[in-house]
Design a protein around this motif. Sequence first.
Motif, PDB file in Angstrom:
ATOM      1  N   GLU A  42       1.025  -1.412  -0.193  1.00  0.00           N
ATOM      2  CA  GLU A  42      -0.025  -0.037  -0.260  1.00  0.00           C
ATOM      3  C   GLU A  42       0.530   1.165  -0.133  1.00  0.00           C
ATOM      4  O   GLU A  42       0.612   2.328  -0.222  1.00  0.00           O
ATOM      5  N   ARG A  43       2.216   1.661   1.147  1.00  0.00           N
ATOM      6  CA  ARG A  43       2.712   2.588   0.395  1.00  0.00           C
ATOM      7  C   ARG A  43       3.611   2.792  -0.256  1.00  0.00           C
ATOM      8  O   ARG A  43       3.426   3.569  -0.746  1.00  0.00           O
ATOM      9  N   PHE A  44       4.344   1.619  -1.317  1.00  0.00           N
ATOM     10  CA  PHE A  44       4.772   1.852  -2.461  1.00  0.00           C
ATOM     11  C   PHE A  44       3.548   2.778  -3.096  1.00  0.00           C
ATOM     12  O   PHE A  44       4.111   3.432  -4.176  1.00  0.00           O
ATOM     13  N   GLU A  45       2.348   1.697  -3.500  1.00  0.00           N
ATOM     14  CA  GLU A  45       1.571   2.246  -4.352  1.00  0.00           C
ATOM     15  C   GLU A  45       1.076   3.413  -4.404  1.00  0.00           C
ATOM     16  O   GLU A  45       1.310   4.423  -4.893  1.00  0.00           O
ATOM     17  N   GLU A  46       1.021   3.899  -2.690  1.00  0.00           N
ATOM     18  CA  GLU A  46       0.868   5.687  -2.537  1.00  0.00           C
ATOM     19  C   GLU A  46       2.181   5.680  -2.876  1.00  0.00           C
ATOM     20  O   GLU A  46       1.799   7.586  -3.594  1.00  0.00           O
ATOM     21  N   VAL A  47       3.529   6.272  -2.731  1.00  0.00           N
ATOM     22  CA  VAL A  47       4.767   6.543  -3.218  1.00  0.00           C
ATOM     23  C   VAL A  47       4.572   6.684  -4.473  1.00  0.00           C
ATOM     24  O   VAL A  47       4.187   7.907  -5.075  1.00  0.00           O
ATOM     25  N   ARG A  48       4.064   5.684  -5.421  1.00  0.00           N
ATOM     26  CA  ARG A  48       4.363   5.815  -7.068  1.00  0.00           C
ATOM     27  C   ARG A  48       3.128   6.657  -7.363  1.00  0.00           C
ATOM     28  O   ARG A  48       3.031   7.503  -8.481  1.00  0.00           O
ATOM     29  N   SER A  49       1.736   6.607  -6.649  1.00  0.00           N
ATOM     30  CA  SER A  49       0.746   8.113  -7.396  1.00  0.00           C
ATOM     31  C   SER A  49       1.324   8.734  -6.716  1.00  0.00           C
ATOM     32  O   SER A  49       0.608  10.224  -7.876  1.00  0.00           O
ATOM     33  N   ARG A  50       1.331   9.444  -5.515  1.00  0.00           N
ATOM     34  CA  ARG A  50       1.621  10.525  -5.776  1.00  0.00           C
ATOM     35  C   ARG A  50       2.333  10.725  -6.224  1.00  0.00           C
ATOM     36  O   ARG A  50       2.648  12.589  -6.631  1.00  0.00           O
ATOM     37  N   PHE A  51       3.941  10.774  -6.432  1.00  0.00           N
ATOM     38  CA  PHE A  51       5.146  10.702  -7.466  1.00  0.00           C
ATOM     39  C   PHE A  51       4.583  11.563  -8.838  1.00  0.00           C
ATOM     40  O   PHE A  51       5.033  12.303  -9.525  1.00  0.00           O
ATOM     41  N   LYS A  52       3.424  10.401  -9.547  1.00  0.00           N
ATOM     42  CA  LYS A  52       3.126  10.332 -10.535  1.00  0.00           C
ATOM     43  C   LYS A  52       2.321  11.375 -10.710  1.00  0.00           C
ATOM     44  O   LYS A  52       2.417  12.752 -12.208  1.00  0.00           O
ATOM     45  N   GLU A  53       1.750  12.009  -9.530  1.00  0.00           N
ATOM     46  CA  GLU A  53       0.490  13.238  -9.911  1.00  0.00           C
ATOM     47  C   GLU A  53       0.607  13.915  -9.615  1.00  0.00           C
ATOM     48  O   GLU A  53       0.997  15.239  -9.629  1.00  0.00           O
ATOM     49  N   GLY A  54       2.062  14.659  -8.847  1.00  0.00           N
ATOM     50  CA  GLY A  54       3.411  15.624  -8.878  1.00  0.00           C
ATOM     51  C   GLY A  54       4.254  15.897 -10.042  1.00  0.00           C
ATOM     52  O   GLY A  54       4.499  17.598 -11.084  1.00  0.00           O
ATOM     53  N   TYR A  55       4.585  14.565 -10.340  1.00  0.00           N
ATOM     54  CA  TYR A  55       5.535  14.916 -12.042  1.00  0.00           C
ATOM     55  C   TYR A  55       5.173  15.353 -12.834  1.00  0.00           C
ATOM     56  O   TYR A  55       5.593  15.222 -14.218  1.00  0.00           O
ATOM     57  N   GLN A  56       4.410  14.621 -13.132  1.00  0.00           N
ATOM     58  CA  GLN A  56       3.042  14.438 -14.590  1.00  0.00           C
ATOM     59  C   GLN A  56       2.725  15.599 -15.255  1.00  0.00           C
ATOM     60  O   GLN A  56       3.272  16.149 -16.645  1.00  0.00           O
ATOM     61  N   PRO A  57       1.982  16.700 -14.274  1.00  0.00           N
ATOM     62  CA  PRO A  57       2.110  18.195 -14.604  1.00  0.00           C
ATOM     63  C   PRO A  57       3.839  18.299 -14.971  1.00  0.00           C
ATOM     64  O   PRO A  57       3.454  19.278 -16.162  1.00  0.00           O
ATOM     65  N   LEU A  58       4.398  18.285 -14.401  1.00  0.00           N
ATOM     66  CA  LEU A  58       6.053  18.896 -14.844  1.00  0.00           C
ATOM     67  C   LEU A  58       6.525  18.996 -16.392  1.00  0.00           C
ATOM     68  O   LEU A  58       6.766  19.623 -17.106  1.00  0.00           O
ATOM     69  N   VAL A  59       6.217  17.042 -16.850  1.00  0.00           N
ATOM     70  CA  VAL A  59       6.944  16.208 -17.909  1.00  0.00           C
ATOM     71  C   VAL A  59       5.778  17.640 -18.678  1.00  0.00           C
ATOM     72  O   VAL A  59       5.837  18.393 -20.285  1.00  0.00           O
ATOM     73  N   GLU A  60       3.918  17.573 -18.679  1.00  0.00           N
ATOM     74  CA  GLU A  60       3.394  18.418 -19.655  1.00  0.00           C
ATOM     75  C   GLU A  60       4.123  19.679 -19.392  1.00  0.00           C
ATOM     76  O   GLU A  60       3.447  20.117 -21.075  1.00  0.00           O
ATOM     77  N   LEU A  61       4.228  20.712 -18.906  1.00  0.00           N
ATOM     78  CA  LEU A  61       4.834  21.699 -19.056  1.00  0.00           C
ATOM     79  C   LEU A  61       6.266  21.719 -19.399  1.00  0.00           C
ATOM     80  O   LEU A  61       5.924  22.496 -20.794  1.00  0.00           O
ATOM     81  N   ILE A  62       7.106  21.369 -19.369  1.00  0.00           N
ATOM     82  CA  ILE A  62       8.117  21.567 -20.401  1.00  0.00           C
ATOM     83  C   ILE A  62       7.912  21.151 -21.466  1.00  0.00           C
ATOM     84  O   ILE A  62       8.757  20.938 -22.903  1.00  0.00           O
ATOM     85  N   ALA A  63       7.397  19.997 -22.191  1.00  0.00           N
ATOM     86  CA  ALA A  63       6.951  19.428 -23.052  1.00  0.00           C
ATOM     87  C   ALA A  63       5.776  20.625 -24.537  1.00  0.00           C
ATOM     88  O   ALA A  63       6.550  20.407 -25.272  1.00  0.00           O
ATOM     89  N   SER A  64       5.148  21.555 -23.503  1.00  0.00           N
ATOM     90  CA  SER A  64       4.498  22.491 -24.191  1.00  0.00           C
ATOM     91  C   SER A  64       5.580  23.482 -24.363  1.00  0.00           C
ATOM     92  O   SER A  64       5.479  24.241 -25.823  1.00  0.00           O
ATOM     93  N   ILE A  65       7.055  23.304 -23.755  1.00  0.00           N
ATOM     94  CA  ILE A  65       7.875  24.706 -24.070  1.00  0.00           C
ATOM     95  C   ILE A  65       8.712  23.848 -24.942  1.00  0.00           C
ATOM     96  O   ILE A  65       8.939  24.952 -26.331  1.00  0.00           O
ATOM     97  N   ASN A  66       9.013  22.576 -25.345  1.00  0.00           N
ATOM     98  CA  ASN A  66      10.175  22.109 -26.009  1.00  0.00           C
ATOM     99  C   ASN A  66       9.586  20.375 -26.170  1.00  0.00           C
ATOM    100  O   ASN A  66       9.984  19.601 -24.958  1.00  0.00           O
ATOM    101  N   PRO A  67       9.168  20.002 -27.261  1.00  0.00           N
ATOM    102  CA  PRO A  67       8.665  18.116 -26.819  1.00  0.00           C
ATOM    103  C   PRO A  67      10.366  17.929 -26.986  1.00  0.00           C
ATOM    104  O   PRO A  67       9.355  16.064 -26.400  1.00  0.00           O
TER     105      PRO A  67
END
Length: 545
Positions: free
Chosen positions: A430-455
Amino acid sequence: MKVESIHWKSSLPLTEDYIQDFGKVSDLFDYNPWQESSWGERAAWLDREDAILADRGQLAGVLQAYNKAIGNAPEAIKAIGKLKQQETLCIVGGQQAGLFTGQSLVIYKAITLIRSAKLASEKLGRPVIPVFWIAGEDHDFEEVNHMYYLSSDMQVSKIKIEHPTGKRSTVSSLKIAQEQWVTALELLDASLIPTEFKPGWMDLLHRIAAESNTLVDFFARIIAKLFGTYGLVLINSDDPLVRQLEAPMFERLIREHDILNNAVQSGKAKVEALGYASQVEVHEHNANLFVVDDEERILLYADGASGPFTDRKKERIYSREQLLEWAAYSPERLSNNVMTRPLMQDYLFPVLGTVLGPGEVAYWAITREAFHKVGNKMPIVIPRMEFTLLEGTIQKNMAKYGLSLDDVLNRLEGKQEEWLRSQDTLKLEERFEEVRSRFKEGYQPLVELIASINPGVGKLGETNLSKIMEQIQFLEQKATDAARSQFDASLRQFQRIGLSVVPMGKPQERVYNIFSYLNKYGDAWLYEILDSDIVPDGQHKVCYM
């Protein structure tokens, strides 16, 4: 000892239906074994005046000579004497001669023979003797030259004897050197734990080995030692004296080989028409006989009613006249295949019933028309009794983890995982699943942001995210392994349960040799089964040791 009956579904649909729903397969057999009247009907058929059988007196003489030679008990010799009487019938079944008796199922076949003969005798009020047919004529040495046991380091281990010549000779003609016996017995000795019974068993096996030239010799002597007092009669199908008795039937099998093979083909078609798979290869040119040539056992094929007969590659050719001459003057050069062995068995003995394992039940279904072509009917087919020995330590561990026998047979791995999860107080999954979920939740928007600057940089971000997730997964696996290491003893107990009951994913009786159990518990449990009221009813028997 408590014995429980359970339904362990056969892996062969035809055999499963034979036991559970006979109506589905009734067109493939002459008698319903679950119908009381079948026994009287079969006995009446055998009593008919035009029955074609080998001479009872000569057969009794051959059997007495062989059974005395292997040291069978007086009770077995007395049973053979009864065979001279016209009222005496037989329950027959057999097996190949495995090393130290091979798989435990061989022992259970002998038990089924003895119990079935006793029950039939009581039903009919006439003598019925159990006969164990040792398939000494078989040539597949690799099938019989070994035995399996569960080693102390939790491995399914093997003891084997090497082929003495490399030729495809009959097993009963292959000489085993004393050095080979000694080596095999040393390995067996090392495999057995010290018990009060061990010295007696090892002394017996050494004495038998000293008297035995072949696997068939050893097998016959040990089976006689275990069951002779219950009147179990043994026959070696490769005995030259037996071959002489079989000569008239061999002549008929040669003359009518094409008619019989057509009957076999028809039987196979009927089996398949009912939706079952054939358990044997049935070739359109099969002669369904073997010939021994240059010390090798060769399966014969024939093109047309009059031959010629050849091996599979047509490198060796035999005329019909040559085979008929051998049948008359050298019948020891001929032997049956899996389709004609039932017919020969029925010619030699007044067979009330035959004891068959699951695979044998399935392939005997093909033979009905062949029986009819030679003027006979199939005997009553009695499914061999199946046993699982549940040792005390295994029962204790099953109770410890709340496992039923059904759990062990069908879902042991899942139950182990379920138990391990219940021990996880840290809730790592459960704890690792929570870490994966929270990390992806915080990191994915950042990836989308930088992709809009430079694919291109965005793709790098996606790759980076994937690698980080893999690292989290890697750490979770390491953490889980570390946590599980606390339960090594329990995991070994789960493993031992599985290896004891279903080794190699198979029923215990189809893998392990009987001597590890005889060594631990003696032979009293064996005779407790024989003296019990257990009947061959098609259900699997679980013995709580």
